[in-house]
Design a protein around this motif. Structure first.
Motif, PDB file in Angstrom:
ATOM      1  N   ALA A   6       0.852  -1.182   0.000  1.00 12.58           N
ATOM      2  CA  ALA A   6       0.000   0.000   0.000  1.00 12.58           C
ATOM      3  C   ALA A   6       0.896   1.242   0.000  1.00 12.58           C
ATOM      4  N   VAL A  22      -3.208   1.573   5.142  1.00 14.22           N
ATOM      5  CA  VAL A  22      -4.500   1.286   4.528  1.00 14.22           C
ATOM      6  C   VAL A  22      -5.601   1.949   5.336  1.00 14.22           C
ATOM      7  N   LEU A  38       5.023  -0.634  -5.729  1.00 16.65           N
ATOM      8  CA  LEU A  38       3.728  -0.145  -6.198  1.00 16.65           C
ATOM      9  C   LEU A  38       3.659  -0.253  -7.720  1.00 16.65           C
ATOM     10  N   SER A  53      -1.204  -1.437  -4.712  1.00 16.95           N
ATOM     11  CA  SER A  53      -1.769  -0.153  -5.104  1.00 16.95           C
ATOM     12  C   SER A  53      -0.978   0.430  -6.281  1.00 16.95           C
ATOM     13  N   TYR A  54      -1.652   1.298  -7.035  1.00 18.98           N
ATOM     14  CA  TYR A  54      -0.957   2.071  -8.056  1.00 18.98           C
ATOM     15  C   TYR A  54      -0.216   3.232  -7.395  1.00 18.98           C
ATOM     16  N   ASP A 103      -2.016   6.222  -5.443  1.00 18.66           N
ATOM     17  CA  ASP A 103      -3.341   5.864  -4.937  1.00 18.66           C
ATOM     18  C   ASP A 103      -3.523   6.320  -3.495  1.00 18.66           C
ATOM     19  N   ARG A 150      -8.468  -0.353  -3.906  1.00 18.34           N
ATOM     20  CA  ARG A 150      -7.274  -0.984  -4.461  1.00 18.34           C
ATOM     21  C   ARG A 150      -7.646  -1.737  -5.733  1.00 18.34           C
TER      22      ARG A 150
END
Length: 287
Positions: free
Chosen positions: A56, A61, A177, A254-255, A258, A265
Motif C-alpha cells: 500500500a 490502509v 507499487l 496499489s498504483y 493511490d 485498491r
C-alpha cells in the motif's frame, strides 16, 4: 511448531500453523517440488496474502475513517491459524479476527485455508467470510514458490506457458507499487522462457493473467496449474534464486499515487455482511 502432514501414493505435504503455509511438497520418490525457505534468498515458501495483496502507499490502509499501518501482503502470513479438520490427505486451517487484527483491519472475519492431495494433484483453496455487520473490503492471493529447475529437469530451459496462448500486458513496479500504464508483456503466443533478466526489477505482474498454465521444460517434468476466482497473476524470482513463485491473486498492489482505501485498491473485493468468497488453485505434477 507442529506440522500437519498429508500423504497419498503420489505426494506428501506439510502445512505449518504459522500462516497456514506449506512447508514441503514432495513426490513419492522424495523429490522436493516446493522451495525450502532458505533465508539467503527468501524465507517464505507459500504464504497466504490477506487482507491485501502487495504494498500500500506508505504501507498504510484505510477502511472508511479507520486508518492503520499494513505490511506488504497483509497480516495472515504472520498469523497463527488453528487446525480445524485433518485426514490423511486433507487439512483445513482457520484464522479469525482478534483484538490485535481489528486494530489494523476493523472487521470480523474467518479465513479458512484448505490443502488436499488427490493423486498427483495438490488442491489449495481458501474461503473468506464476513462475520460482522459492515461491508468488508479485502484482497486475497496465494504466493507459492516452486523449485527452479524442477527435479530431474537437468539443464533444460524452463518455460511458463499460458493456456490459450495469451500475451497479457504487464505493469511495472516502483518501490513495490504498480505504475498505472500498461506495458507489453514478455509472453509470446502464451510462452515465456524463465530467465534471470526478466526479474531484474522485481516481480512481473499481469492484472489480467490466465486461468491455467504449465511450468517446466518443453519436454520433461512439469507442473500444470488451474486457478479459480484468481484473475491476477504474478511471477517472481530473486536474481540467482533456485525457485520461481507462481502467484495467482484477486487484487494487486496499489498504483503509484493511490489513496489508502482498501476498497479502492485494484481488483479489490467487498463482502456484504454474512457473505463469503472462495478462491483456489490446483497444481499437478507430471514426471
Amino acid at each position: 511448531m507442529t506440522l500437519t502432514k498429508l500423504e497419498n501414493d503420489a505426494l506428501s505435504l506439510a502445512v505449518a500453523p504459522l500462516g497456514a503455509e506449506m512447508q514441503y511438497l514432495r513426490t513419492a520418490a522424495g523429490d522436493d517440488l516446493l522451495w525450502h525457505g532458505d533465508s539467503v534468498f527468501w524465507r517464505g515458501r507459500a504464504p497466504i496474502l490477506f487482507p491485501i495483496v502487495g504494498r500500500a502507499v506508505n504501507d498504510t490502509v484505510a477502511a472508511g475513517y479507520h486508518t492503520a499501518p499494513m505490511p506488504q501482503h497483509g497480516f495472515a502470513r504472520n498469523s497463527t491459524f488453528t487446525l480445524e479438520e485433518h485426514t490423511d490427505t486433507m487439512c483445513i486451517h482457520i484464522l479469525t479476527d482478534t483484538a490485535a487484527s481489528r486494530a489494523v483491519y476493523p472487521f470480523e472475519f474467518a479465513l479458512r485455508v484448505s490443502h488436499r492431495l488427490v493423486g498427483e494433484t495438490l488442491h489449495a483453496s481458501a474461503t473468506v467470510s464476513n462475520e460482522g455487520p459492515e461491508p468488508m473490503p479485502f484482497g486475497f492471493g496465494f504466493h507459492p514458490a516452486f523449485c527452479w529447475p524442477l527435479p530431474h529437469a537437468g539443464g533444460a530451459a524452463h518455460h511458463v506457458t499460458l493456456q490459450g496462448g495469451g500475451s497479457p500486458d504487464t505493469r511495472a513496479l516502483a518501490d513495490g507499487l504498480l505504475r498505472p500504464d500498461a506495458q507489453k508483456g514478455p509472453f509470446v503466443a502464451g510462452d515465456l522462457e524463465v530467465a534471470e533478466h526478466l526479474f531484474a526489477y522485481g516481480a512481473l505482474v499481469f492484472p489480467d493473467g490466465s486461468d491455467a498454465l504449465r511450468y517446466g521444460p518443453k519436454n520433461g517434468p512439469s507442473l500444470s496449474f488451474k486457478f479459480q476466482n484468481l484473475p491476477d497473476l504474478a511471477l517472481w524470482r530473486p536474481v540467482g534464486a533456485p525457485f520461481l513463485c507462481i502467484e495467482p491473486w484477486h487484487g494487486t498492489a496499489s498504483y503509484v499515487g493511490d489513496g489508502p482505501q482498501i476498497a479502492q485498491r485494484p481488483n479489490a473485493l467487498t463482502l456484504a455482511p454474512g457473505a463469503r468468497a472462495s478462491f483456489g488453485y490446483q497444481v499437478t505434477y507430471e514426471a
